[in-house]
Design a protein around this motif. Structure first.
Motif, PDB file in Angstrom:
ATOM      1  N   GLY A 184       5.505 -49.259 106.339  1.00 21.24           N
ATOM      2  CA  GLY A 184       4.122 -48.837 106.475  1.00 21.24           C
ATOM      3  C   GLY A 184       3.651 -49.140 107.888  1.00 21.24           C
ATOM      4  N   TYR A 185       2.354 -49.312 108.056  1.00 18.21           N
ATOM      5  CA  TYR A 185       1.812 -49.606 109.385  1.00 18.21           C
ATOM      6  C   TYR A 185       2.272 -50.985 109.844  1.00 18.21           C
ATOM      7  CZ  TYR A 185      -1.292 -45.619 108.695  1.00 18.21           C
ATOM      8  OH  TYR A 185      -1.803 -44.364 108.482  1.00 18.21           O
ATOM      9  N   GLY A 208      -6.069 -49.080 103.141  1.00 15.51           N
ATOM     10  CA  GLY A 208      -4.969 -49.067 102.176  1.00 15.51           C
ATOM     11  C   GLY A 208      -4.159 -50.344 102.163  1.00 15.51           C
ATOM     12  N   ALA A 209      -4.658 -51.377 102.830  1.00 12.70           N
ATOM     13  CA  ALA A 209      -3.900 -52.629 102.952  1.00 12.70           C
ATOM     14  C   ALA A 209      -4.188 -53.532 101.758  1.00 12.70           C
ATOM     15  CB  ALA A 209      -4.254 -53.328 104.267  1.00 12.70           C
ATOM     16  N   MET A 210      -3.381 -53.393 100.716  1.00 14.68           N
ATOM     17  CA  MET A 210      -3.609 -54.167  99.499  1.00 14.68           C
ATOM     18  C   MET A 210      -3.485 -55.674  99.711  1.00 14.68           C
ATOM     19  SD  MET A 210      -1.775 -52.072  96.422  1.00 14.68           S
ATOM     20  CE  MET A 210      -2.488 -50.564  95.764  1.00 14.68           C
ATOM     21  N   LEU A 214      -1.889 -55.740 108.037  1.00 13.86           N
ATOM     22  CA  LEU A 214      -0.855 -54.774 108.377  1.00 13.86           C
ATOM     23  C   LEU A 214       0.492 -55.493 108.433  1.00 13.86           C
ATOM     24  CD1 LEU A 214      -2.703 -52.801 111.214  1.00 13.86           C
ATOM     25  CD2 LEU A 214      -2.701 -52.377 108.754  1.00 13.86           C
ATOM     26  N   GLY A 215       1.569 -54.724 108.449  1.00 14.69           N
ATOM     27  CA  GLY A 215       2.885 -55.328 108.519  1.00 14.69           C
ATOM     28  C   GLY A 215       3.184 -55.863 109.907  1.00 14.69           C
ATOM     29  N   VAL A 216       4.172 -56.733 109.979  1.00 13.97           N
ATOM     30  CA  VAL A 216       4.714 -57.214 111.256  1.00 13.97           C
ATOM     31  C   VAL A 216       6.228 -57.007 111.191  1.00 13.97           C
ATOM     32  CG1 VAL A 216       2.871 -58.882 111.663  1.00 13.97           C
ATOM     33  CG2 VAL A 216       4.904 -59.593 110.396  1.00 13.97           C
ATOM     34  N   ASP A 243       5.493 -51.025 102.426  1.00  9.70           N
ATOM     35  CA  ASP A 243       4.265 -50.569 103.085  1.00  9.70           C
ATOM     36  C   ASP A 243       3.032 -51.395 102.732  1.00  9.70           C
ATOM     37  OD1 ASP A 243       3.880 -49.823 100.478  1.00  9.70           O
ATOM     38  OD2 ASP A 243       3.214 -47.775 100.928  1.00  9.70           O
ATOM     39  N   GLY A 244       3.237 -52.551 102.112  1.00 13.58           N
ATOM     40  CA  GLY A 244       2.070 -53.367 101.753  1.00 13.58           C
ATOM     41  C   GLY A 244       1.176 -52.713 100.726  1.00 13.58           C
TER      42      GLY A 244
END
Length: 250
Positions: A184-185, A208-210, A214-216, A243-244
């Motif tokens: 994901g992002y 949309g970040a449940m 955001l990801g790393v 994608d979280g």
């Protein structure tokens, strides 16, 4: 199953992992994960040199683990570049007496993915080596990203996902598994620059970040090691979306 037996499923010792896009960002992070799992790594990228600080850290880790980490400038859209790179990587692996496994961390267009995967498989088949190929796609291969004009990018990532399924069907007879990883992002230096230029994008992304973030790059180390290792030995033609929860919230 004992802890030692479980650990062995995710070990990559005596293997060589080739990683495209390996000069920086996610590619270099995944190279670190491969070294930590015990494999040699061969990083390929169109940049003249890898990111110096991160590369120095990778070299220290590789030395401590008793494995090698090499870098080659390679344009994955060039048949000649890719063929030469894999010939060199295979030669080095054979000289070490290690098993050659292909790991394709693609951050480029579908043509580059196909060319690189083709030469990886050709090298493996010629030497009778079974292994795993991972194509880095994106959740954007399955969704339309709000707030961005990236139709060409999304189409290329959907192509990577379909390419993975098709190659898995063609190469399974040779013991070669092909799966895709769809992030994901991710917060990287490049996305930070994008968000600095267009701050409103973060509102779309965070919607949309449940998990509230955001990801790393480090979030993808364990998933890619899973796809490369024997822990996923009955998994091929699949897409692993990390994608979280973004797609589930869409």
């Amino acid at each position: 199953m004992s802890a030692d037996a479980l650990s062995s499923l995710f070990a990559l010792s005596n293997r060589t992992i080739a990683i495209t896009g390996g000069a920086r960002g996610l590619g270099l992070t995944l190279a670190t994960a491969a070294v930590e799992a015990g494999s040699h790594v061969a990083c390929l990228d169109v940049l003249a040199e890898p990111a110096p600080e991160e590369w120095e850290i990778l070299q220290i880790l590789a030395q401590a683990a008793g494995v090698s980490a090499t870098y080659r400038r390679c344009d994955v859209t060039s048949e000649a570049d890719v063929e030469a790179a894999f010939a060199a990587i295979a030669g080095e692996a054979q000289a070490r007496g290690s098993e050659l496994a292909g790991a394709r961390m693609m951050r480029v267009n579908a043509a580059g993915v196909f060319i690189t995967a083709k030469h990886a498989a050709r090298t493996m088949i010629a030497r009778g080596v079974k292994g795993s190929i991972v194509l880095v796609a994106s959740m954007s291969g399955q969704i339309a990203n709000r707030g961005l004009f990236c139709s060409a990018y999304n189409a290329s990532k959907a192509a990577v996902q379909q390419l993975g399924r098709s190659l898995a069907q063609e190469w399974g007879q040779f013991g070669i598994r092909v799966n895709t990883l769809s992030p994901g992002y991710i917060r990287t230096a490049m996305t930070d620059d994008l968000l600095a230029a267009e701050p409103a994008l973060e509102t779309f992304w965070m919607a949309g970040a449940m998990l509230g973030r955001l990801g790393v790059p480090a979030d993808f180390k364990a998933p890619v090691i899973f796809l490369l290792s024997d822990g996923s030995r009955f998994m091929t033609g699949a897409d692993l979306r990390v994608d979280g929860g973004h797609c589930a919230a869409a």
